[in-house]
Write a protein that holds these residues in place. Structure first.
Motif, PDB file in Angstrom:
ATOM      1  N   LEU A 250       0.841  -1.199   0.000  1.00 33.86           N
ATOM      2  CA  LEU A 250       0.000   0.000   0.000  1.00 33.86           C
ATOM      3  C   LEU A 250       0.873   1.244   0.000  1.00 33.86           C
ATOM      4  CD1 LEU A 250      -2.492  -0.970   2.881  1.00 33.86           C
ATOM      5  CD2 LEU A 250      -3.062  -0.900   0.444  1.00 33.86           C
ATOM      6  N   THR A 251       0.261   2.375  -0.323  1.00 36.03           N
ATOM      7  CA  THR A 251       0.957   3.643  -0.113  1.00 36.03           C
ATOM      8  C   THR A 251       1.003   3.905   1.385  1.00 36.03           C
ATOM      9  OG1 THR A 251      -1.050   5.005  -0.174  1.00 36.03           O
ATOM     10  CG2 THR A 251       0.031   4.556  -2.292  1.00 36.03           C
ATOM     11  N   ILE A 252       1.943   4.742   1.790  1.00 38.09           N
ATOM     12  CA  ILE A 252       2.038   5.105   3.206  1.00 38.09           C
ATOM     13  C   ILE A 252       0.729   5.729   3.672  1.00 38.09           C
ATOM     14  CG2 ILE A 252       3.233   6.574   4.877  1.00 38.09           C
ATOM     15  CD1 ILE A 252       5.685   6.447   3.047  1.00 38.09           C
TER      16      ILE A 252
ATOM     17  N   GLN B 113       0.537   1.502 -15.072  1.00 36.79           N
ATOM     18  CA  GLN B 113      -0.840   1.048 -14.865  1.00 36.79           C
ATOM     19  C   GLN B 113      -1.084   0.659 -13.410  1.00 36.79           C
ATOM     20  OE1 GLN B 113      -1.507  -2.061 -17.771  1.00 36.79           O
ATOM     21  NE2 GLN B 113      -1.714  -0.607 -19.457  1.00 36.79           N
ATOM     22  N   GLY B 114      -0.598   1.512 -12.505  1.00 32.74           N
ATOM     23  CA  GLY B 114      -0.837   1.310 -11.090  1.00 32.74           C
ATOM     24  C   GLY B 114       0.079   0.315 -10.418  1.00 32.74           C
ATOM     25  N   GLU B 115       1.031  -0.257 -11.161  1.00 30.15           N
ATOM     26  CA  GLU B 115       1.952  -1.242 -10.598  1.00 30.15           C
ATOM     27  C   GLU B 115       3.388  -0.769 -10.753  1.00 30.15           C
ATOM     28  OE1 GLU B 115       3.194  -5.968 -11.263  1.00 30.15           O
ATOM     29  OE2 GLU B 115       1.575  -5.049 -12.428  1.00 30.15           O
ATOM     30  N   VAL B 116       4.189  -0.964  -9.712  1.00 27.12           N
ATOM     31  CA  VAL B 116       5.599  -0.574  -9.766  1.00 27.12           C
ATOM     32  C   VAL B 116       6.384  -1.651 -10.509  1.00 27.12           C
ATOM     33  CG1 VAL B 116       7.657  -0.027  -8.428  1.00 27.12           C
ATOM     34  CG2 VAL B 116       5.412   0.690  -7.598  1.00 27.12           C
ATOM     35  N   VAL B 117       7.105  -1.241 -11.546  1.00 25.95           N
ATOM     36  CA  VAL B 117       7.878  -2.188 -12.352  1.00 25.95           C
ATOM     37  C   VAL B 117       9.322  -1.719 -12.430  1.00 25.95           C
ATOM     38  CG1 VAL B 117       5.894  -2.917 -13.730  1.00 25.95           C
ATOM     39  CG2 VAL B 117       7.281  -0.988 -14.504  1.00 25.95           C
ATOM     40  N   ARG B 118      10.208  -2.655 -12.710  1.00 27.25           N
ATOM     41  CA  ARG B 118      11.633  -2.366 -12.786  1.00 27.25           C
ATOM     42  C   ARG B 118      11.992  -1.791 -14.151  1.00 27.25           C
ATOM     43  NH1 ARG B 118      15.312  -5.027  -9.243  1.00 27.25           N
ATOM     44  NH2 ARG B 118      13.802  -6.683  -8.890  1.00 27.25           N
ATOM     45  N   ILE B 119      12.897  -0.818 -14.172  1.00 26.02           N
ATOM     46  CA  ILE B 119      13.399  -0.267 -15.431  1.00 26.02           C
ATOM     47  C   ILE B 119      14.920  -0.310 -15.410  1.00 26.02           C
ATOM     48  CG2 ILE B 119      11.425   1.229 -15.848  1.00 26.02           C
ATOM     49  CD1 ILE B 119      12.971   3.548 -14.721  1.00 26.02           C
ATOM     50  N   ASN B 120      15.521  -0.129 -16.601  1.00 28.60           N
ATOM     51  CA  ASN B 120      16.984  -0.138 -16.725  1.00 28.60           C
ATOM     52  C   ASN B 120      17.605  -1.409 -16.175  1.00 28.60           C
ATOM     53  OD1 ASN B 120      17.103   2.478 -17.857  1.00 28.60           O
ATOM     54  ND2 ASN B 120      17.027   3.403 -15.829  1.00 28.60           N
ATOM     55  N   GLU B 121      16.931  -2.541 -16.368  1.00 35.47           N
ATOM     56  CA  GLU B 121      17.464  -3.807 -15.861  1.00 35.47           C
ATOM     57  C   GLU B 121      18.801  -4.160 -16.504  1.00 35.47           C
ATOM     58  OE1 GLU B 121      15.002  -7.331 -14.413  1.00 35.47           O
ATOM     59  OE2 GLU B 121      13.749  -6.478 -15.991  1.00 35.47           O
ATOM     60  N   ASN B 122      19.008  -3.707 -17.744  1.00 34.40           N
ATOM     61  CA  ASN B 122      20.250  -4.037 -18.442  1.00 34.40           C
ATOM     62  C   ASN B 122      21.477  -3.476 -17.722  1.00 34.40           C
ATOM     63  OD1 ASN B 122      19.123  -1.455 -19.247  1.00 34.40           O
ATOM     64  ND2 ASN B 122      20.814  -1.294 -20.689  1.00 34.40           N
ATOM     65  N   ILE B 123      21.269  -2.402 -16.919  1.00 34.14           N
ATOM     66  CA  ILE B 123      22.378  -1.819 -16.178  1.00 34.14           C
ATOM     67  C   ILE B 123      22.906  -2.805 -15.142  1.00 34.14           C
ATOM     68  CG2 ILE B 123      23.015   0.005 -14.535  1.00 34.14           C
ATOM     69  CD1 ILE B 123      21.049   1.819 -15.933  1.00 34.14           C
TER      70      ILE B 123
END
Length: 237
Positions: free
Chosen positions: A71-73, A171-181
């Motif tokens: 949840l959010t804080i 779309q309301g979900e936290v996803v990972r970015i820049n995984e290639n790093i």
């Protein structure tokens, strides 16, 4: 916890020291992510709240006894029906790009309300989207007469937020970015020397953090880098 940034390591030293002084039944780590702060808690129960389900899952693997809320804080504190002995919120308000920094004062008020009498809260506020001097005045006014003691410290030197964003909301979900790093294959040279250089940087970071802890002017580069504010509010009256 030791960061390669001395300023952030200083924060972990303060957090560890603060939480070692307070015990109780229930403690909540707001925006606690992967639960690296859990080792500092002295409460019998540990709760971790975060909007990032991926990090919660990572933390749960290491800490199966933790109670988690995706949840959010704000939503957690709004809907929570139990009072807490300890509340922690670090590296979020005025720091984390996934947090609405205009809600900082609101969240601080919610945290105070969610504490039971005698409870304590530890948090920091950064300067992303926040006037840190004005925030200091507002917090001082709000907390006046509400705790047995308040330890408040400015810092910001040797604390850099230069890394590329690792997360985004899709779309309301936290996803990972820049995984290639993080998946980039290291060369043979890097495989040999990286562990050594990493250890040296860790030792340097810890050493500088200890020096800043005992020499307060260095924490803000003699007043030029008041970018962050740490508060330990102990014993709700």
């Amino acid at each position: 916890r030791i960061s390669l940034e001395p300023g952030k390591t200083l924060l972990w030293l303060w957090l560890k020291d603060s939480l070692s002084k307070i015990k109780g039944i229930e403690g909540a780590d707001l925006a606690g992510g992967s639960m690296f702060n859990k080792t500092f808690f002295k409460t019998k129960k540990y709760i971790c709240v975060d909007i990032n389900q991926i990090k919660l899952d990572e933390g749960k693997k290491r800490n199966p006894d933790a109670k988690v809320f995706n949840l959010t804080i704000q939503d957690y504190l709004k809907n929570n029906t139990e009072s807490h002995d300890v509340l922690v919120c670090v590296q979020t308000m005025g720091t984390n790009g996934l947090f609405d920094h205009e809600e900082t004062i609101k969240v601080v008020h919610q945290m105070y309300k969610a504490l039971r009498k005698g409870g304590s809260m530890v948090f920091n506020v950064g300067s992303v989207g926040i006037d840190i001097e004005d925030m200091n005045k507002k917090l001082s006014q709000f907390f006046e007469g509400k705790f047995e003691s308040i330890d408040k410290r400015f810092y910001g030197a040797f604390h850099f937020d230069t890394g590329k964003p690792r997360w985004k909301v899709n779309q309301g979900e936290v996803v990972r970015i820049n995984e290639n790093i993080f998946n980039k294959k290291k060369s043979r040279f890097e495989n040999i020397f990286f562990p050594l250089t990493h250890r040296l940087r860790v030792v340097f970071s810890l050493l500088v953090a200890f020096i800043m802890h005992f020499c307060s002017p260095l924490r803000t580069a003699f007043g030029r880098k008041k970018h962050k504010l740490f508060l330990f509010c102990r014993g709700k009256i």
